[in-house]
Design a protein around this motif. Sequence first.
Motif, short mmCIF file in Angstrom:
data_model
loop_
_atom_site.label_atom_id
_atom_site.label_comp_id
_atom_site.label_asym_id
_atom_site.label_seq_id
_atom_site.Cartn_x
_atom_site.Cartn_y
_atom_site.Cartn_z
N GLU A 1 16.78 -12.48 33.36
CA GLU A 1 16.03 -11.39 33.05
C GLU A 1 15.20 -10.88 34.30
O GLU A 1 14.53 -9.93 34.40
CB GLU A 1 15.23 -11.49 32.04
N ILE B 1 21.07 -15.33 23.54
CA ILE B 1 19.57 -15.32 23.79
C ILE B 1 18.79 -16.61 23.20
O ILE B 1 18.81 -16.72 22.22
CB ILE B 1 19.15 -14.19 23.58
N PHE C 1 15.19 -7.10 26.82
CA PHE C 1 15.96 -8.14 26.12
C PHE C 1 16.86 -7.38 25.04
O PHE C 1 17.83 -7.38 25.04
CB PHE C 1 15.28 -9.38 25.48
#
Length: 450
Positions: free
Chosen positions: A170, A185, A206
């Motif tokens: 990320e 995730i 995300f």
Amino acid sequence: MNLNNIHNIYFIGIGGIGMSAIARYFNANGKQVSGYDKTKTDITDSLVDLGITVTFSDDINNLEDRYLNPETTLIVYTPAVPKNHAQLNYFLDNKFKVLKRSEILGLITENSFCLAVAGTHGKTTTTSILGHLLNECNVDLTAFLGGISENYNSNLILNGDKVSVVEADEFDRSFLTLSPDMACITSMDADHLDIYGDASELIKTFEAFTKKLKPNGKLFVKNGLPLQGITYGIEDNADYSAQNITIQNGAYVFDVKTPKTVLKQFKFNLPGRHNLSNALVALAMSLEYGLPQDQLVKALASYKGVKRRFTYQIKTDDLVFIDDYAHHPEEINAVHQAVREMYPKDKVVAVFQPHLFSRTQDFAQDFAKSLAQFDQVLLLDIYPAREMPIQGVTSDWLLGMIDNKNKKLVTKQTVVQYIKDSKAKIVLTIGAGDIGAEVSKIKKQLLNES
């Protein structure tokens, strides 16, 4: 871009854990590979051993002629490299093909069945478990790891190209260059606020990553996260759940409840509920991929871990020394849970090196709370990495917030004496900076070796 037309690949920041895995990959596939890094390390030494040339000066004159042709040379760089880097600017100014690490990873994996692991914590361990499970089940795969696997002594598992396993990072929104067939995730705690500004922007990114899945792709999410997908969790009502958990001879033994059945008697040798959660989602992805239970039971039991992830350096009746990469308050909490579960009655001294001035500033109160849980805290100066100092943000400032009478600001030169003076049976070194390079020195001194 057709990688078949590229003969030479030059890496700026080749010693980074993610960069070096890609360098190994291209070297194994017959490309001419070379690169720059700021400092000589065990990783750069291992690359040199493979025949890869590594330079430690950004002087353009150090480059071999073969890397000066923009038609046949690709440049790969890490976002951690400063914008004024001489080599990077030379390549940009002279119209070379210049890609970020994440972009080249996207190119490598686009024609494979890609399994991607995302999350603010747990990526490296989960990716290495997943890569190991698939490899042990004879899947034709390449796995790019963000740490050195204890099973393979490498950050690359190379056993074919039909399937790829990657960390979806990320930082700098890098994972948006991927298009996985399966993704998980593990967590979405606030981090990298120097990039995102606030936690809501991180969560939006995300969410954007989940939309990068290929059509009919499968998303696995830790139970409780605000995302739609196949859920997993420890002893809860998730789609995949670890049940009937016991600890036997320092290992977890557990069952896996799937959407259809209950699979019995998995064994996992890493301590900590966070690691058990990582193993669970790796199993879930492997099962959904179609791997057989009996092979997965054997594969998981043979998994040894990742270096600097709750790695035992010393393990005797009188002294236990564990090293861990934890550099976020939630990761420190996870290390604390693991060490208390394994050693509930023993004194624990934690040596912590904060990583980044911005992260220390953003999470100071949370760091103070997580560190205060240990019996004694020894704090090293902040490791700056890519940052300049922030006025007032120091380890001494952080130390003042820690509600623990047994705390001390130390240096690399004095830390071992303070560890010895603590009389603690359990010693932890924690952090993502150059504390990792001190571990072998600390180990030798604790063992009274010259």
